[in-house]
Write an enzyme that holds these catalytic residues in place. Structure first.
Site, short mmCIF file in Angstrom:
data_model
loop_
_atom_site.label_atom_id
_atom_site.label_comp_id
_atom_site.label_asym_id
_atom_site.label_seq_id
_atom_site.Cartn_x
_atom_site.Cartn_y
_atom_site.Cartn_z
N ASP A 25 29.92 -58.33 -45.12
CA ASP A 25 31.05 -59.26 -45.07
C ASP A 25 30.51 -60.64 -44.71
O ASP A 25 29.35 -60.78 -44.30
CB ASP A 25 32.06 -58.76 -44.02
CG ASP A 25 33.25 -59.66 -43.89
OD1 ASP A 25 33.87 -59.97 -44.93
OD2 ASP A 25 33.57 -60.07 -42.76
N ASP A 27 32.75 -63.90 -43.27
CA ASP A 27 33.36 -64.48 -42.08
C ASP A 27 33.20 -63.53 -40.90
O ASP A 27 33.59 -62.37 -40.96
CB ASP A 27 34.86 -64.73 -42.30
CG ASP A 27 35.13 -65.78 -43.36
OD1 ASP A 27 34.29 -66.66 -43.55
OD2 ASP A 27 36.20 -65.70 -44.00
#
Length: 347
Positions: A25, A27
Site C-alpha cells: 500500500d 499512504d
C-alpha cells in the site's frame, strides 16, 4: 535457556522469505503526506533486488504515471507498470458490465478519467448525457455538485434496470500530513444515502484489485503490506494471501487486538526496517499462554492477563493479539489491560 529461565521463542524466517511478489500500500506505508516514512524506501528497494514489487493503491485521484513519478521522487525504483490502482480494477469491472465505448459518468479525478479513456470509454460529467454507468472515485475537489450528478444519474426510472454503479474503494479516511481526512467511502456514503443502494467496489478490500495484480505480475505467491485492517489486511485475507501490518499509518495496536478474523495479519511490525529481519515465532504453552520472544499473555476466561511483559513492546503486542485472537471471544466481552494496546509507535 536464558538467564533466570527467561527462554525466548525461536526466530523464524523473515516475512518476505519464499515470496515471489510483494504488494505494498502507499499512504501510511511508504509516505505520509508528501514525505517518505522512515525505512520504507530503503527496505522496499532492497526487497526489489530479489522479488517483484507491486504498489497497490485505492487512491483514484492520480494516474499510474503520476503515482510512479511521486514514488521515484521519494527514491523508489519503480515504473508505471508496477503501480496497480483501483481505477484500473474499476475499469476492468466496467468492461464486463457495459458495452465497449459506452458513455460513463465519472465522479472523481485524473486517475479515473485516464483509465477510462485508455480503455475506450466516453467520459461525461453530467447525468443529462444519459450515461450507461457511473464510476466513482476519490479526488480532493469532489463536492456536492459532483455527488448530486451521481444521484441524478442513479435515480430509479420506470422500465429501466438500475444503472451500473462502480466505486473504486470504500476507504472512509485518507491519512495526510495533518491527520485523517474523509476518503472515498465517505463520499460514496453520501450518494448511497440519496439513492438507497450500494455500488460494486473494485479496490481493497474487494478482490478485483488483487486479481489485477496477480495477473499482471504472473504469480499469487505474494505478501501484502498495509496499514489499514479494513482494506489492506481484509483484502489480503479475501484474496487468500498472507499480510504484514505496519504501525506507521492508520490502524494502531488498539485496532489490532480487536481485529475480527477476516482482518488479522500474519505479521505485525513497527516499521519496514523489520521487513528483512527474522520474525519471532509464536508458541502456545501448556497452560494456554501465548509467548512471543519473552513476552507472555494468557486468557483467563474473558480476562487477558500479561504473564510477562517480555523483551519488547512489539512482542507483547504480538503475544496479546495471539492470545486474544485464539480465544474465539468477541473483543467487546473481554477485559484487556491497557499495556497490551499501548501505542509506543505513534509519530
Amino acid at each position: 535457556m536464558g538467564l533466570f529461565g527467561k527462554r525466548s521463542t525461536a526466530l523464524g524466517d523473515t516475512p518476505i522469505a519464499g515470496r515471489e511478489l510483494l504488494l505494498a500500500d502507499l499512504d501510511g506505508v511508504i509516505y505520509r503526506g508528501p514525505k517518505a516514512i522512515p525505512h520504507a524506501v530503503a527496505e522496499l528497494n532492497r526487497a526489489g533486488e530479489h522479488l517483484r514489487l507491486g504498489y497497490v493503491t485505492n487512491n483514484a485521484s492520480r494516474t499510474d504515471e503520476t503515482v510512479a513519478h511521486h514514488l521515484q521522487e521519494l527514491g523508489l525504483h519503480v515504473t508505471p507498470s508496477d503501480v496497480v490502482t483501483s481505477p484500473q480494477a474499476a475499469v476492468a469491472l466496467l468492461a464486463r458490465t457495459v458495452p465497449a465505448g459506452s458513455r460513463v459518468l465519472v465522479i472523481g479525478g485524473d486517475g479515473l478519467v485516464d483509465e477510462l479513456t485508455k480503455a475506450g470509454f466516453e467520459v461525461t460529467r453530467s447525468a443529462d448525457d444519459a450515461p450507461a454507468a457511473v464510476v466513482q472515485g476519490f479526488a480532493p475537489d469532489v463536492g456536492w455538485v459532483h455527488l448530486a450528478e451521481a444521484a441524478f444519474a442513479l435515480a430509479e426510472q420506470p422500465g429501466r434496470e438500475p444503472l451500473p454503479w462502480i466505486a473504486t474503494n470504500t476507504d472512509w479516511t485518507i491519512p495526510v500530513e495533518r491527520g485523517l481526512a474523509p476518503g472515498n467511502g465517505t463520499l460514496v456514503s453520501a450518494v448511497h444515502t440519496a439513492v438507497q443502494r450500494l455500488p460494486v467496489f473494485a479496490g481493497k478490500p474487494e478482490t478485483p484489485i488483487f486479481e489485477a495484480a496477480f495477473e499482471r505480475f504472473g504469480t499469487r505467491n505474494a505478501l501484502m503490506i498495509g496499514d489499514r485492517l479494513d482494506t489492506d489486511i481484509k483484502g489480503a485475507v479475501a484474496a487468500g494471501i498472507p499480510s504484514l501490518h505496519v504501525l506507521t499509518g492508520v490502524d494502531r495496536p488498539k485496532q489490532l487486538v480487536a481485529a475480527s478474523q477476516d482482518m488479522r495479519p500474519e505479521f505485525i511490525v513497527a516499521t519496514l526496517a523489520e521487513l528483512h529481519e527474522p520474525y519471532p515465532t509464536t508458541e502456545r504453552l501448556k497452560d494456554g499462554t501465548m509467548q512471543v520472544g519473552t513476552a507472555k499473555v494468557r486468557m483467563d476466561g474473558h480476562i487477558a492477563s500479561v504473564v510477562a511483559e517480555g523483551d519488547s513492546p512489539i512482542n507483547l503486542l504480538r503475544a496479546g493479539c495471539a492470545a486474544i485472537w485464539a480465544s474465539g471471544l468477541a473483543i467487546y466481552g473481554l477485559q484487556v489491560p491497557e499495556i497490551l494496546y499501548e501505542d509506543h509507535w505513534r509519530v
